[in-house]
Design a protein around this motif. Structure first.
Motif, short mmCIF file in Angstrom:
data_model
loop_
_atom_site.label_atom_id
_atom_site.label_comp_id
_atom_site.label_asym_id
_atom_site.label_seq_id
_atom_site.Cartn_x
_atom_site.Cartn_y
_atom_site.Cartn_z
N UNK A 1 1.81 6.13 -9.94
CA UNK A 1 3.14 5.56 -10.16
C UNK A 1 3.99 5.67 -8.91
N UNK A 2 3.91 6.81 -8.23
CA UNK A 2 4.67 6.99 -6.99
C UNK A 2 4.18 6.02 -5.92
N UNK A 3 2.87 5.88 -5.79
CA UNK A 3 2.31 4.97 -4.79
C UNK A 3 2.73 3.53 -5.07
N UNK A 4 2.68 3.14 -6.34
CA UNK A 4 3.09 1.78 -6.70
C UNK A 4 4.57 1.57 -6.41
N UNK A 5 5.40 2.56 -6.72
CA UNK A 5 6.82 2.45 -6.43
C UNK A 5 7.10 2.29 -4.94
N UNK B 1 -5.45 -0.21 -7.73
CA UNK B 1 -6.89 -0.07 -7.50
C UNK B 1 -7.20 0.68 -6.21
N UNK B 2 -6.45 0.36 -5.15
CA UNK B 2 -6.63 1.06 -3.88
C UNK B 2 -6.32 2.54 -4.05
N UNK B 3 -5.27 2.84 -4.80
CA UNK B 3 -4.94 4.25 -5.05
C UNK B 3 -6.07 4.96 -5.77
N UNK B 4 -6.65 4.31 -6.76
CA UNK B 4 -7.72 4.95 -7.52
C UNK B 4 -8.96 5.21 -6.67
N UNK C 1 -2.63 5.86 1.59
CA UNK C 1 -3.46 4.67 1.77
C UNK C 1 -2.75 3.42 1.24
N UNK C 2 -2.15 3.53 0.07
CA UNK C 2 -1.43 2.40 -0.51
C UNK C 2 -0.23 2.01 0.36
N UNK C 3 0.50 3.00 0.83
CA UNK C 3 1.67 2.72 1.66
C UNK C 3 1.25 2.04 2.96
#
Length: 410
Positions: free
Chosen positions: A35-39, A147-150, A164-166
Motif C-alpha cells: 500500500x505504501x509503495x502504491x501510494x 506486481x513489481x512490489x510483490x 523498486x516501485x518508486x
C-alpha cells in the motif's frame, strides 16, 4: 499486519528453484508495504502530470489531450473505434531521423489487447475513447506497481520492493505510464506472470503471459521467461512426475503473441512473415543493432535534439544494469525477460528515440539499484532522500519536455 518470521528479507538474489512464497499477511488484505509503495508511485505520477500541465500551460495545450491523444495513442483509439484496416502513406518516412522505413504505416503493427479494453470500457460506460484509454493505462500502471512490489518483496523483502516501485515510477520516460500507451498494460501482465512463475503458479503464469503477448510486440519476452522457467523446472524434477499444471502453463504462454502474429500474417497472405513485413514498412526491424550504431554515429558527428543522446545513454545504462542483474544471480525468468527486452532495444532498427520506452517494462533491471538504495536509506536516510529527489526532479521535467516540447514520437 504480521510478517512470517521464517521469511526474512533476503540479502541477495534467490535462484528461481529456491524461491519460497512469502505470506502477505492474514486474509486477503493488501500488505502495508505494498500500500505504501502504491501510494508513493501514484504520488510520483501525479506530480509528473502536474509538471506537464505547468509546462503545457503557456501553449494552451490541454494536459489530458497530451496524455491521451499523442502519437501511438491515436492509432490505438482509431483501432478501438473502427477496427483494423487503416494505412497511412507518409512522404517523410518514419519521422525518426533514422533514415529507415518506407512511409507506409499500417495499423496491424499495433497489438489488439489495449484497443479491445478501450472498446469494452466505452461500451460499458459513458466515457469516450480517450478517457477510456487513460483509465486503462492508469489502472494498469497501478496493477503493475503492485506486481513489481510483490516480485521485489518475494526476492528481497518489503523495503527493497518499495524502493523498486518508486524507482520504476521515476524513470526518465515514466511519463509514458500516465499516457494512453501500452507499456503499463504489458508491465502489469508481465510483473504478475513473473510473480506466478516464481511462486510456481504455472497456469496463472501462462495465462498472464498470453495476455502480455497480446499487448505489445515485445510481449513475447514474458512467454519466453515462462518457458525458460518451465524448462528449468522440468530439468530440476527429472526422474519425477512433472505436474500437468506446468505443461498447461507452458502451452498457454506463447498463444497470445503467436496467435496475433499468425493472424496478421494470414490477413496479409503470408502467415509466417506478414506481420514482420508490416513492421519493416514502419522502419522497425531487428538487424542486430546495425541501424542503431549508424544512427548513433550520425548523431555524434552532426548533433541532434536532446532526447536522442538521452536515449543512447538510457540504453547504455540498461546494458550495465543487465550485467549487474546477471552478477547478482537473479532468477532465470527475470534474466530472460529483461535480456530479451534489452535485446529488442539494442538490436532493433528504427525509432531510436523510442528505445527507452521499450525498456520501461524491464523493471528487473532496477533490482540491484533498489537494493543499494534501500541499504543507503537504512544507513544514511538523508543521502537516499537527496537521490530520490534528484531522480524525481529530472523525471518530472524531462517527461514534460518529451510530451510538450520535443515534438517527436515517444
Amino acid at each position: 499486519m504480521t510478517q512470517a518470521s521464517t521469511a526474512p528479507a533476503a540479502a541477495e538474489a534467490v535462484p528461481a528453484d529456491r524461491v519460497r512464497i512469502r505470506p502477505v499477511g492474514r486474509g486477503r488484505r493488501l500488505p502495508t508495504s505494498a500500500a505504501a509503495a502504491l501510494g508513493l508511485f501514484v504520488a510520483a505520477r501525479l506530480c509528473g502530470c502536474l509538471v506537464l500541465a505547468v509546462v503545457a500551460r503557456p501553449s494552451d495545450r490541454r494536459p489530458l489531450f497530451l496524455l491521451g491523444r499523442s502519437w501511438d495513442s491515436v492509432w490505438y483509439l482509431r483501432i478501438a473505434s473502427h477496427g483494423y484496416g487503416h494505412t497511412l502513406h507518409s512522404r517523410s518516412g518514419t519521422g525518426t531521423g533514422t533514415g529507415t522505413g518506407t512511409g507506409i504505416h499500417n495499423d496491424l503493427a499495433f497489438f489488439p489487447l489495449y484497443p479491445a479494453l478501450i472498446r469494452g470500457i466505452g461500451m460499458l460506460t459513458p466515457l469516450d475513447g480517450m478517457a477510456a484509454g487513460l483509465l486503462v493505462s492508469w489502472t494498469a500502471a497501478a496493477v503493475a506497481a503492485l506486481g513489481i512490489h510483490q516480485v521485489g518483496r518475494l526476492l528481497h523483502g518489503p523495503s527493497v520492493a518499495t524502493v523498486l516501485v518508486v524507482l520504476w515510477g521515476l524513470l526518465p520516460h515514466s511519463i509514458v505510464l500516465s499516457m494512453g500507451y501500452t507499456e503499463p498494460v504489458l508491465t502489469a501482465f508481465a510483473a504478475w506472470s513473473l510473480y506466478a512463475v516464481l511462486t510456481r503458479r504455472w497456469v496463472w503464469a501462462g495465462t498472464l503471459a498470453a495476455l502480455a503477448g497480446l499487448s505489445r510486440p515485445n510481449g513475447f519476452a514474458v512467454a519466453a521467461a515462462v518457458l525458460a522457467a518451465a524448462v528449468q523446472e522440468v530439468w530440476r524434477m527429472r526422474g519425477r512426475g512433472v505436474p500437468h499444471r506446468l505443461w498447461t502453463g507452458a502451452a498457454l504462454a506463447p498463444l497470445g503473441w503467436g496467435g496475433y502474429v499468425l493472424w496478421v500474417g494470414r490477413r496479409r497472405g503470408d502467415p509466417l512473415g506478414g506481420y514482420f513485413t508490416v513492421q519493416r514498412l514502419w522502419g522497425s526491424r531487428f538487424d542486430f543493432g546495425v541501424g542503431s550504431l549508424q544512427f548513433a554515429e550520425r548523431m555524434m558527428l552532426h548533433g541532434t535534439r536532446l532526447h536522442f543522446p538521452m536515449a543512447l545513454v538510457i540504453v547504455a545504462v540498461g546494458t550495465v544494469l543487465f550485467a549487474l542483474l546477471l552478477a547478482d544471480r537473479a532468477p532465470l525468468p527475470l534474466v530472460v525477460y529483461s535480456g530479451l527486452l534489452l535485446a529488442v532495444a539494442l538490436g532493433g532498427s528504427g525509432f531510436f528515440e523510442s528505445k527507452p520506452r521499450f525498456l520501461l517494462p524491464a523493471f528487473p533491471l532496477l533490482i540491484v539499484v533498489a537494493q543499494a538504495l534501500a541499504r543507503t536509506a537504512r544507513a544514511r536516510p538523508w543521502h537516499a532522500a537527496v537521490v530520490a529527489s534528484a531522480l524525481a526532479g529530472f523525471s518530472f521535467v524531462y517527461g514534460a519536455y518529451l510530451v510538450v516540447l520535443a515534438r517527436s514520437p515517444l
